[in-house]
Write a protein that holds these residues in place. Structure first.
Motif, mmCIF file in Angstrom:
data_model
loop_
_atom_site.group_PDB
_atom_site.id
_atom_site.type_symbol
_atom_site.label_atom_id
_atom_site.label_comp_id
_atom_site.label_asym_id
_atom_site.label_seq_id
_atom_site.Cartn_x
_atom_site.Cartn_y
_atom_site.Cartn_z
ATOM 1 N N SER A 95 0.645 -1.260 0.140
ATOM 2 C CA SER A 95 -0.167 0.002 -0.335
ATOM 3 C C SER A 95 1.431 1.469 0.233
ATOM 4 O O SER A 95 2.176 1.126 -0.068
ATOM 5 N N PRO A 96 0.037 2.369 0.245
ATOM 6 C CA PRO A 96 1.201 3.964 0.132
ATOM 7 C C PRO A 96 1.951 3.503 1.537
ATOM 8 O O PRO A 96 2.724 4.513 1.705
ATOM 9 N N GLN A 97 1.155 2.855 2.365
ATOM 10 C CA GLN A 97 2.144 3.481 4.195
ATOM 11 C C GLN A 97 2.684 2.159 4.245
ATOM 12 O O GLN A 97 3.526 2.041 4.741
ATOM 13 N N GLU A 98 2.549 0.882 3.607
ATOM 14 C CA GLU A 98 3.697 -0.257 3.558
ATOM 15 C C GLU A 98 3.860 -1.063 3.106
ATOM 16 O O GLU A 98 2.878 -0.677 1.852
ATOM 17 N N LYS A 99 4.841 -2.050 3.491
ATOM 18 C CA LYS A 99 5.022 -3.508 2.381
ATOM 19 C C LYS A 99 4.471 -4.555 3.523
ATOM 20 O O LYS A 99 5.646 -5.300 4.642
ATOM 21 N N GLU A 100 3.345 -5.906 3.243
ATOM 22 C CA GLU A 100 3.388 -6.743 4.233
ATOM 23 C C GLU A 100 3.714 -8.056 3.801
ATOM 24 O O GLU A 100 3.427 -8.326 2.411
ATOM 25 N N LEU A 101 4.481 -9.276 4.110
ATOM 26 C CA LEU A 101 4.002 -10.234 3.926
ATOM 27 C C LEU A 101 2.682 -11.247 4.392
ATOM 28 O O LEU A 101 3.073 -11.352 6.002
ATOM 29 N N VAL A 102 2.060 -11.333 4.037
ATOM 30 C CA VAL A 102 0.285 -11.720 4.595
ATOM 31 C C VAL A 102 0.797 -13.067 4.819
ATOM 32 O O VAL A 102 0.393 -13.893 3.529
ATOM 33 N N TYR A 103 0.726 -13.593 5.258
ATOM 34 C CA TYR A 103 0.537 -15.119 5.605
ATOM 35 C C TYR A 103 -1.298 -15.504 6.415
ATOM 36 O O TYR A 103 -1.503 -14.889 7.315
ATOM 37 N N SER A 104 -1.991 -15.797 5.265
ATOM 38 C CA SER A 104 -3.656 -15.679 5.674
ATOM 39 C C SER A 104 -3.985 -17.180 5.948
ATOM 40 O O SER A 104 -4.029 -18.313 4.846
ATOM 41 N N PHE A 105 -4.776 -16.933 6.717
ATOM 42 C CA PHE A 105 -5.355 -17.663 7.338
ATOM 43 C C PHE A 105 -6.742 -17.840 7.336
ATOM 44 O O PHE A 105 -7.699 -17.339 7.125
ATOM 45 N N MET A 106 -7.455 -19.518 7.059
ATOM 46 C CA MET A 106 -9.460 -19.607 7.283
ATOM 47 C C MET A 106 -9.198 -20.920 8.343
ATOM 48 O O MET A 106 -8.592 -21.986 8.426
ATOM 49 N N GLY A 107 -10.530 -20.664 9.074
ATOM 50 C CA GLY A 107 -10.745 -20.497 10.046
ATOM 51 C C GLY A 107 -12.035 -21.191 11.012
ATOM 52 O O GLY A 107 -13.131 -20.121 10.418
#
Length: 177
Positions: A110-122
């Motif tokens: 995004s304009p503010q940050e850079k993330e490595l996203v670990y996305s879970f479904m639960g």
């Protein structure tokens, strides 16, 4: 209400998630550093196939007041995604016992940050109890209700991206009632 601590340390990782250093929250969110830091997200479904969403606290430094994933938060240095998810789930919605699977790992910029996203479904047998120090509100939404509110400035851009990627356009990830 808790305010984000600009002096909180985040791990800095490579694209595989290996920790390479650490940096302050204020630096990671400054819109200039572009430092990749890890976060966890969980999409918590009930037995009706509805998705619990949280309304971000007005004290958040990014996107206050927007609806977002069931659970979301930054990992701490030395913490695994599973450890961070357990911590954040308890902190935000008071649930200790849940089952989940990692469904996607991706980079979000995004304009503010850079993330490595670990996305879970639960799922969980327990009803979420929102922590007012962490989030302003929370409730279960039907997928139809979510679809109707996309692109209406209701959800965070990251949530909209993720919900489309995981549940609307992806033939590989299917959830059921």
């Amino acid at each position: 209400m808790n305010y984000p601590d600009p002096n909180e340390w985040f791990p800095i990782v490579d694209e595989d998630g290996n920790e390479t250093s650490k940096a302050l929250r204020s630096v990671c969110h400054d819109g200039k550093s572009n430092l990749l830091h890890p976060v966890v997200h969980m999409h918590l479904f009930n037995n009706k196939g509805e998705l619990f969403l949280q309304k971000r606290a007005m004290t958040k430094d990014l996107l206050p007041g927007y609806w977002d994933t069931s659970v979301g938060g930054h990992m701490s240095p030395g913490e695994t995604p599973d450890e961070a998810l357990k911590r954040e789930t308890m902190e935000q919605i008071g649930i200790k016992e849940f089952t989940c699977n990692l469904v996607k790992k991706y980079i979000w910029e995004s304009p503010q940050e850079k993330e490595l996203v670990y996305s879970f479904m639960g799922t969980s047998e327990n009803q979420p109890v929102i922590n007012k120090d962490e989030i302003d509100d929370g409730r279960f939404w039907s997928m139809e209700e979510i679809r109707k509110n996309l692109d209406k400035n209701v959800f965070t851009p990251n949530f909209e991206h993720e919900i489309r990627m995981l549940f609307i356009t992806s033939p590989n990830i299917i959830f059921s009632k």
